[in-house]
Design an enzyme around this catalytic site. Structure first.
Site, mmCIF file in Angstrom:
data_model
loop_
_atom_site.group_PDB
_atom_site.id
_atom_site.type_symbol
_atom_site.label_atom_id
_atom_site.label_comp_id
_atom_site.label_asym_id
_atom_site.label_seq_id
_atom_site.Cartn_x
_atom_site.Cartn_y
_atom_site.Cartn_z
ATOM 1 N N ASP A 20 0.637 -1.191 0.060
ATOM 2 C CA ASP A 20 0.079 0.098 0.204
ATOM 3 C C ASP A 20 0.921 1.361 -0.022
ATOM 4 O O ASP A 20 0.264 2.408 -0.232
ATOM 5 C CB ASP A 20 -0.969 0.103 1.112
ATOM 6 C CG ASP A 20 -0.289 -0.326 2.351
ATOM 7 O OD1 ASP A 20 0.785 -0.633 2.720
ATOM 8 O OD2 ASP A 20 -1.038 -0.124 3.469
ATOM 9 N N GLY A 173 3.629 -1.743 11.672
ATOM 10 C CA GLY A 173 2.850 -0.567 12.568
ATOM 11 C C GLY A 173 3.648 -0.107 13.541
ATOM 12 O O GLY A 173 4.860 0.317 13.890
ATOM 13 N N GLU A 203 13.015 0.084 14.897
ATOM 14 C CA GLU A 203 12.993 1.137 14.041
ATOM 15 C C GLU A 203 12.927 2.659 14.477
ATOM 16 O O GLU A 203 12.943 3.628 13.999
ATOM 17 C CB GLU A 203 11.701 0.920 13.084
ATOM 18 C CG GLU A 203 11.402 1.725 11.782
ATOM 19 C CD GLU A 203 10.275 1.413 11.058
ATOM 20 O OE1 GLU A 203 9.547 0.580 11.555
ATOM 21 O OE2 GLU A 203 10.086 1.982 9.924
#
Ligand SMILES: [Zn+2]
Length: 344
Positions: A20, A173, A203
């Site tokens: 996406d 996420g 991250e």
């Protein structure tokens, strides 16, 4: 520093690319048309909505940019087209093997089932494999912010869809608010069913514990893993020993504020220590990049990083890929041949 023409010719493997976040402008427009959405924006305005801002504050703000395309990815036709579009872009980057990940739960707003969402993506990958010189597989993502009961519904998909393109699982996420330990049981269930696992971890600043937890849970690859730089020598050596692959994505890693200055970016330092770093786009559209651009960036940042070094990180990526031993061997052999040709 390597010339762009050389970088463009190099065969590549990409392990970390979100469906996406990676759609081309023409694909977004086609999806909107199919979805009956009348986009009255100019191309520049569409990109403004879909791309991360220059001054993105953190990972969560970066992730907000996906809200623009998700409403367009709610039908079988559009998911199939989207998967095809990303593989086509990867072929333009001279990628020979790519793994594309997506969260099926994000595509159920109309009447798709989880299975149909996965099947649509696989159909798009297969069609692109027929049209381009590339192999493309799919990873299912769970989103860390989703309730565990919802995430558990993803597990049976690996049994229900016996397609060779479905090769692994990822958790993506919100890493800031959902540490990895929430998913111990979920990942355990996947591992006893021999599903390959890669997990986004390390991250965001001071998230290094998530990397160690991911490895303990059975992940053979780490999405980004920037905070590996904060781990002890013994912990880093454990990662080398286990051949843990770090799926780094330079542009994205700066946009999510995993690091803010080049001196803090650990790509070269970890590579020099022997960690299995690889290069990826993460999100071609959100980060306004391509894999060639990521390679060019690394080549500009570290002018001594040679063709042989780029070849080496691609062999790391092949070793970490969720494919059979035979497929890995074929890729290793063809990459050795191709890189030798380029160096001559
Ligand atoms: Zn990612």
């Amino acid at each position: 520093m390597l010339k762009s023409e050389i970088i463009a010719q190099m065969p590549k493997v990409e392990l970390h690319c979100h469906l996406d976040g990676s759609l081309s402008l023409s694909c977004i427009k086609e999806l909107a048309k199919n979805a009956g959405v009348n986009i009255t924006m100019t191309d520049e305005e569409i990109l403004e909505k879909a791309q991360a801002l220059e001054n993105t504050k953190n990972l969560l703000e970066y992730l907000k940019r996906f809200d623009f395309v998700l409403p367009l990815l709610q039908s079988y036709t559009n998911l199939e087209l989207a998967a095809y579009d990303v593989v086509k872009q990867a072929a333009d980057d001279h990628i020979k093997y790519i793994e594309i990940r997506f969260a099926p739960t994000q595509h159920l707003l109309e009447n798709l089932s989880l299975e149909e969402a996965v099947e649509a993506v696989i159909a798009g990958l297969s069609r692109a494999e027929n049209d381009f010189d590339i192999r493309a597989n799919a990873l299912i993502c769970g989103l860390k912010q989703e309730p565990i009961q919802k995430l558990q519904k993803l597990l049976p998909l690996f049994d229900k869809i016996p397609d060779e393109h479905l090769v692994g699982f990822d958790m993506a996420g919100d890493e800031l608010n959902y540490p990895q330990e929430k998913f111990i049981d979920l990942i355990h269930d996947l591992k006893i069913n021999a599903v390959n696992v890669t997990l986004h971890a390390g991250e965001c600043p001071a998230c290094e514990q998530n990397i160690l937890d991911s490895i303990a849970m059975g992940a053979s690859r780490i999405g980004h893993g920037i905070m590996t730089k904060n781990l002890s020598k013994a912990e880093q050596e454990m990662m080398i020993e286990k051949q843990i692959v770090l799926e780094m994505a330079p542009t994205s890693n700066f946009q999510t504020k995993a690091v803010t200055e080049l001196a803090q970016y650990p790509f070269k330092e970890l590579y020099d220590k022997g960690l299995h770093v690889t290069l990826n786009t993460d999100n071609r559209t959100v980060s306004a990049t391509s894999l060639n651009k990521e390679y060019e960036k690394i080549s500009a940042w570290y002018p001594d990083f040679s063709l042989a070094d780029f070849e080496k990180i691609n062999h790391y990526a092949i070793d970490g890929a969720f494919i059979s031993k035979e497929e890995k061997e074929q890729l290793h052999q063809s990459f050795i041949k191709e890189y030798k040709k380029i160096s001559e």
